[in-house]
Design a protein around this motif. Structure first.
Motif, mmCIF file in Angstrom:
data_model
loop_
_atom_site.group_PDB
_atom_site.id
_atom_site.type_symbol
_atom_site.label_atom_id
_atom_site.label_comp_id
_atom_site.label_asym_id
_atom_site.label_seq_id
_atom_site.Cartn_x
_atom_site.Cartn_y
_atom_site.Cartn_z
ATOM 1 N N GLN A 276 0.652 -1.593 -0.235
ATOM 2 C CA GLN A 276 -0.021 0.187 0.286
ATOM 3 C C GLN A 276 0.897 1.000 0.260
ATOM 4 O O GLN A 276 1.752 1.118 0.761
ATOM 5 C CB GLN A 276 -1.228 0.199 0.908
ATOM 6 C CG GLN A 276 -1.228 -0.989 1.502
ATOM 7 C CD GLN A 276 -3.161 -1.169 -0.007
ATOM 8 O OE1 GLN A 276 -3.406 0.057 -0.506
ATOM 9 N NE2 GLN A 276 -3.407 -2.295 -0.338
ATOM 10 N N SER A 279 1.763 6.252 -3.571
ATOM 11 C CA SER A 279 2.554 6.950 -5.281
ATOM 12 C C SER A 279 2.490 5.635 -6.318
ATOM 13 O O SER A 279 2.506 4.428 -6.188
ATOM 14 C CB SER A 279 4.658 6.566 -4.618
ATOM 15 O OG SER A 279 4.654 7.453 -6.001
ATOM 16 N N LYS A 280 1.910 6.036 -7.658
ATOM 17 C CA LYS A 280 1.786 5.441 -8.510
ATOM 18 C C LYS A 280 3.190 4.764 -9.185
ATOM 19 O O LYS A 280 2.916 3.666 -9.308
ATOM 20 C CB LYS A 280 0.812 6.176 -9.803
ATOM 21 C CG LYS A 280 0.779 5.676 -11.059
ATOM 22 C CD LYS A 280 0.219 5.609 -11.831
ATOM 23 C CE LYS A 280 0.251 4.708 -12.890
ATOM 24 N NZ LYS A 280 -0.854 5.944 -14.376
ATOM 25 N N ALA A 283 4.254 2.123 -6.485
ATOM 26 C CA ALA A 283 3.422 1.305 -6.698
ATOM 27 C C ALA A 283 3.462 0.303 -7.733
ATOM 28 O O ALA A 283 4.087 -0.854 -7.712
ATOM 29 C CB ALA A 283 2.071 1.676 -6.818
ATOM 30 N N THR A 284 4.479 0.979 -9.750
ATOM 31 C CA THR A 284 4.505 -0.088 -10.058
ATOM 32 C C THR A 284 6.122 -0.676 -10.029
ATOM 33 O O THR A 284 6.560 -1.342 -11.315
ATOM 34 C CB THR A 284 4.339 0.942 -11.528
ATOM 35 O OG1 THR A 284 5.584 1.912 -11.362
ATOM 36 C CG2 THR A 284 2.954 1.142 -11.331
ATOM 37 N N SER A 306 9.151 7.618 -1.596
ATOM 38 C CA SER A 306 7.776 7.235 -1.231
ATOM 39 C C SER A 306 6.850 8.485 0.160
ATOM 40 O O SER A 306 5.911 8.869 -0.050
ATOM 41 C CB SER A 306 6.765 6.432 -1.056
ATOM 42 O OG SER A 306 7.784 5.161 0.061
ATOM 43 N N ASP A 385 4.484 8.417 -14.558
ATOM 44 C CA ASP A 385 3.890 7.986 -13.344
ATOM 45 C C ASP A 385 3.996 9.393 -12.532
ATOM 46 O O ASP A 385 3.431 9.748 -11.943
ATOM 47 C CB ASP A 385 4.517 6.898 -12.973
ATOM 48 C CG ASP A 385 4.182 5.265 -13.710
ATOM 49 O OD1 ASP A 385 3.380 5.676 -14.480
ATOM 50 O OD2 ASP A 385 4.815 4.296 -13.935
ATOM 51 N N TYR A 388 2.336 11.939 -12.705
ATOM 52 C CA TYR A 388 0.560 11.594 -12.041
ATOM 53 C C TYR A 388 0.620 11.924 -10.404
ATOM 54 O O TYR A 388 -0.285 12.397 -10.033
ATOM 55 C CB TYR A 388 0.092 10.371 -12.214
ATOM 56 C CG TYR A 388 -0.881 9.841 -11.856
ATOM 57 C CD1 TYR A 388 -2.469 10.407 -12.289
ATOM 58 C CD2 TYR A 388 -1.111 9.255 -10.649
ATOM 59 C CE1 TYR A 388 -3.870 10.241 -11.423
ATOM 60 C CE2 TYR A 388 -2.369 8.754 -10.305
ATOM 61 C CZ TYR A 388 -2.905 9.121 -10.701
ATOM 62 O OH TYR A 388 -4.233 8.839 -10.358
ATOM 63 N N ASP A 389 1.796 11.204 -9.740
ATOM 64 C CA ASP A 389 1.938 11.175 -8.758
ATOM 65 C C ASP A 389 1.755 13.423 -8.253
ATOM 66 O O ASP A 389 1.081 13.622 -7.657
ATOM 67 C CB ASP A 389 3.366 10.904 -8.172
ATOM 68 C CG ASP A 389 3.013 9.707 -7.808
ATOM 69 O OD1 ASP A 389 1.613 9.059 -8.147
ATOM 70 O OD2 ASP A 389 4.093 8.333 -8.075
#
Length: 441
Positions: A276, A279-280, A283-284, A306, A385, A388-389
């Protein structure tokens, strides 16, 4: 009734009739023969016209000839030489005699000759002459010395603008004019506009300027100072390997790196449990990095990244434009759990000041995240990514990567559309400092 007489009058003789008696006159021959054409060697005769006025016969003229330039074509005869006559013998008028140049797109000037004629023999000698025009100008009277001192020399256009600005300009404009006059260095001139030799004061001033200019920073030094003042993570520009350019132990600190909790992520990935994170970007990538035992440093950088992203997302826009307010310590501790207290204080002190993130702190945080992303992705990052964050646009994100020395290349992936790849290679390509030319005043 008209009365007639018997005796008639004789008719008057016709005056138009030619006399019958002839008079012998010593007349010249009926034909003229040119025997010689003379080309003057030094000073040719001059044919002068005086349009609009009559000249006096007692005028004395001075002759001036132009010196032939070595690069120009040398005149073959004395008539082709440029010459001028000038007279100041008149008490109030100056006379100048000069040649008139032909007008453009007109026929060439005619040649003029003077003839010496012998009436007894009917022979004539021709001499080539110059056709010139006389102009008259009234000589200005000499003004007294007092009047010259009052009027002064002719003012240049800059002096006229200065006087006009001092008279009708605003307070700010007059201040600028005064500063310009104080800082101006005017060349000393003698009579005849000849530049005079520098005096001791001017020479000492120029020597001092030269010493100061010798100690001035070069363009490379200025570029280094500007780069140090920018909100960037510490970089080793002399690194021979790209891994040494942005060293995590220098950017984050060895003590902070060792405090980061990474065992929890390793166990979750090993047991195939979901990690969990807000941050995308993290996570990826966490599964691939956490499952690799040789990528412990990259995993610690990803863990620290993160926490930084979570710190940024928990801040809110401040009252002033471009600022963000940091939440209190208790709420920040709750948002960044399970981060150690030392890690939270390290992030808060590095990217904020007195509970506020200014524009400098925001840029510093994003450039650190760009460096962390390069380390995590082996120095070749898909910026989508991270963009996006941070809720930013593609142009701003690419500029942040350029600030850390990355090279930007647009590309496209199947099923994702166009994206941007940021590559960090040696030598690092930093944006150059722009030099803007000063405005002309």
């Amino acid at each position: 009734m008209v009365q007639t007489y018997g005796k008639k009058r004789k008719r008057a003789a016709d005056s138009s009739e030619k006399p019958t008696k002839r008079v012998v006159i010593d007349a010249p021959p009926a034909t003229v023969r040119v025997t010689k054409l003379i080309q003057p060697e030094f000073s040719p005769p001059v044919i002068v016209t005086t349009p609009g006025f009559e000249s006096r016969n007692d005028l004395v003229f001075d002759i001036y000839e132009s010196k032939a330039n070595a690069k120009r074509k040398q005149p073959k005869t004395a008539v082709e030489k440029k010459m001028m006559l000038h007279s100041t013998s008149h008490p109030t008028i100056d006379y100048a005699v000069h040649e008139e140049d032909p007008k453009p797109d007109s026929k060439p000037l005619l040649h003029h000759f003077l003839g010496i004629y012998d009436p007894k023999t009917g022979e004539m000698e021709l001499i080539e002459a110059k056709k010139m025009v006389m102009r008259a100008s009234v000589r200005a009277k000499q003004a007294p010395a007092d009047a010259l001192e009052e009027k002064g020399a002719k003012q240049s256009m800059m002096d006229l603008k200065t006087d006009l600005g001092q008279t009708f300009g605003t307070k700010k404009a007059r201040k600028v004019i005064n500063e310009r006059v104080l800082n101006a260095i005017s060349p000393q001139k003698k009579d005849g506009d000849m530049v005079a030799k520098m005096d001791d004061a001017s020479r000492a001033m120029l020597d001092s300027v030269g010493k100061v200019a010798a100690d001035m920073a070069t363009r490379e030094q200025l570029q280094a100072v500007v780069s140090e003042a920018k909100p960037l993570p510490p970089v080793n520009v002399d690194a021979e390997d790209i891994q040494d350019a942005y060293d995590p132990s220098v950017i984050i600190g060895t003590d902070i790196l060792n405090m980061l909790p990474i065992r929890e992520w390793q166990e979750q990935v090993r047991h195939k449990e979901g990690v969990q994170t807000v941050s995308k970007f993290v996570a990826t990538r966490v599964n691939a990095i956490a499952s690799n035992d040789a990528a412990e440093i990259r995993l610690r950088v990803l863990r620290y990244m993160s926490f930084v992203v979570c710190f940024y997302l928990n801040t809110k826009p401040g009252r002033q434009k471009g600022t963000r307010s940091v939440p209190p310590r208790d709420k920040l501790r709750e948002a960044l759990a399970p981060a150690p207290e030392a890690v939270i204080e390290n992030i808060r002190r590095k990217f904020s000041d007195a509970g506020e993130m200014r524009k400098f702190h925001v840029d510093l945080l994003i450039t650190h995240l760009c460096a962390f992303a390069c380390i995590a992705d082996n120095f070749e990052v898909d910026t989508q990514d991270l963009r996006y964050d941070l809720r930013t646009d593609d142009k701003a994100m690419n500029q942040y990567f350029r600030e850390i020395g990355a090279r930007i290349k647009p590309t496209s992936k199947k099923g994702q559309g166009p994206t941007t790849i940021a590559r960090l290679v040696l030598p690092l390509d930093f944006p150059k400092q722009r030099y803007i030319a000063p405005r002309r005043k």
